[in-house]
Design a protein around this motif. Structure first.
Motif, PDB file in Angstrom:
ATOM      1  N   ALA A 173       0.828  -1.213   0.000  1.00  0.00           N
ATOM      2  CA  ALA A 173       0.000   0.000   0.000  1.00  0.00           C
ATOM      3  C   ALA A 173       0.859   1.259   0.000  1.00  0.00           C
ATOM      4  CB  ALA A 173      -0.928  -0.005   1.206  1.00  0.00           C
ATOM      5  N   THR A 174       2.041   1.192   0.574  1.00  0.00           N
ATOM      6  CA  THR A 174       2.921   2.354   0.648  1.00  0.00           C
ATOM      7  C   THR A 174       3.573   2.653  -0.700  1.00  0.00           C
ATOM      8  OG1 THR A 174       3.354   1.912   2.979  1.00  0.00           O
ATOM      9  CG2 THR A 174       4.940   3.308   1.855  1.00  0.00           C
ATOM     10  N   LEU A 175       3.818   1.620  -1.487  1.00  0.00           N
ATOM     11  CA  LEU A 175       4.452   1.806  -2.787  1.00  0.00           C
ATOM     12  C   LEU A 175       3.497   2.473  -3.766  1.00  0.00           C
ATOM     13  CD1 LEU A 175       6.141  -1.691  -3.196  1.00  0.00           C
ATOM     14  CD2 LEU A 175       7.198   0.413  -2.379  1.00  0.00           C
ATOM     15  N   THR A 176       4.059   3.173  -4.726  1.00  0.00           N
ATOM     16  CA  THR A 176       3.245   3.739  -5.798  1.00  0.00           C
ATOM     17  C   THR A 176       2.803   2.604  -6.720  1.00  0.00           C
ATOM     18  OG1 THR A 176       5.110   4.102  -7.293  1.00  0.00           O
ATOM     19  CG2 THR A 176       4.584   5.890  -5.731  1.00  0.00           C
ATOM     20  N   PRO A 177       1.775   2.824  -7.527  1.00  0.00           N
ATOM     21  CA  PRO A 177       1.360   1.763  -8.457  1.00  0.00           C
ATOM     22  C   PRO A 177       2.504   1.295  -9.368  1.00  0.00           C
ATOM     23  CG  PRO A 177      -0.338   3.432  -8.341  1.00  0.00           C
ATOM     24  CD  PRO A 177       0.844   3.952  -7.560  1.00  0.00           C
ATOM     25  N   TYR A 178       3.324   2.216  -9.812  1.00  0.00           N
ATOM     26  CA  TYR A 178       4.469   1.857 -10.657  1.00  0.00           C
ATOM     27  C   TYR A 178       5.456   0.975  -9.894  1.00  0.00           C
ATOM     28  CZ  TYR A 178       8.646   2.351 -13.538  1.00  0.00           C
ATOM     29  OH  TYR A 178       9.749   2.098 -14.302  1.00  0.00           O
ATOM     30  N   GLU A 179       5.759   1.334  -8.646  1.00  0.00           N
ATOM     31  CA  GLU A 179       6.681   0.531  -7.832  1.00  0.00           C
ATOM     32  C   GLU A 179       6.101  -0.849  -7.550  1.00  0.00           C
ATOM     33  OE1 GLU A 179       8.851   4.085  -5.277  1.00  0.00           O
ATOM     34  OE2 GLU A 179       6.916   3.304  -4.610  1.00  0.00           O
ATOM     35  N   ARG A 180       4.795  -0.896  -7.251  1.00  0.00           N
ATOM     36  CA  ARG A 180       4.148  -2.193  -7.019  1.00  0.00           C
ATOM     37  C   ARG A 180       4.261  -3.087  -8.243  1.00  0.00           C
ATOM     38  NH1 ARG A 180       0.318   0.692  -4.227  1.00  0.00           N
ATOM     39  NH2 ARG A 180      -1.031   0.893  -6.050  1.00  0.00           N
ATOM     40  N   ARG A 181       4.060  -2.507  -9.405  1.00  0.00           N
ATOM     41  CA  ARG A 181       4.150  -3.302 -10.640  1.00  0.00           C
ATOM     42  C   ARG A 181       5.559  -3.807 -10.856  1.00  0.00           C
ATOM     43  NH1 ARG A 181       1.294  -2.760 -16.315  1.00  0.00           N
ATOM     44  NH2 ARG A 181       2.362  -4.503 -17.264  1.00  0.00           N
ATOM     45  N   LEU A 182       6.554  -2.966 -10.621  1.00  0.00           N
ATOM     46  CA  LEU A 182       7.943  -3.406 -10.762  1.00  0.00           C
ATOM     47  C   LEU A 182       8.271  -4.531  -9.786  1.00  0.00           C
ATOM     48  CD1 LEU A 182       9.961  -0.097 -11.205  1.00  0.00           C
ATOM     49  CD2 LEU A 182       9.529  -1.868 -12.919  1.00  0.00           C
TER      50      LEU A 182
END
Length: 118
Positions: free
Chosen positions: A37-46
């Motif tokens: 939840a803390t990560l951005t959507p882009y970071e989560r995808r990576l």
């Protein structure tokens, strides 16, 4: 002596220990959820793509039967992501960005925080 020797060898866990294991499992699940939840959507995808790719490649390289045409059972992406992020949180000295995200803090990448060679 019973007719089932396996029953004598498998002790029953005390209820306190079972409760502890249940609480720890929930705490780990909460930490993984907080990190994602803390990560951005882009970071989560990576993180998701890297985790799944690493898991699949590691499984394929570690199994001789995978190279002989037999399929190896790979869990769903969400299960792999959970397992990998949980392991990263447990090894917070090696993966500080995900470990801090599990505590709800985003860690900015600055020049002083880079590892040698980055």
């Amino acid at each position: 002596m019973t007719d089932n020797p396996a029953a004598e060898l498998s002790p029953t866990l005390p209820p306190e220990l079972v409760r502890y294991f249940t609480e720890r499992r929930q705490q780990r699940a909460d930490a993984v959820g907080q990190a994602l939840a803390t990560l951005t959507p882009y970071e989560r995808r990576l993180v998701r793509e890297a985790a799944v790719m690493g898991y699949v490649r590691g499984t394929m390289a570690g199994r001789a039967d995978a190279h002989q045409g037999r399929m190896t059972e790979i869990p769903k992406d969400s299960a792999v992501l959970f397992e990998v992020v949980d392991a990263c949180i447990a090894m917070d000295d090696l993966y500080p960005y995900l470990a801090e995200a599990a505590n709800g803090r985003r860690r900015r990448i600055t020049k002083s925080r880079r590892w040698p060679g980055e």
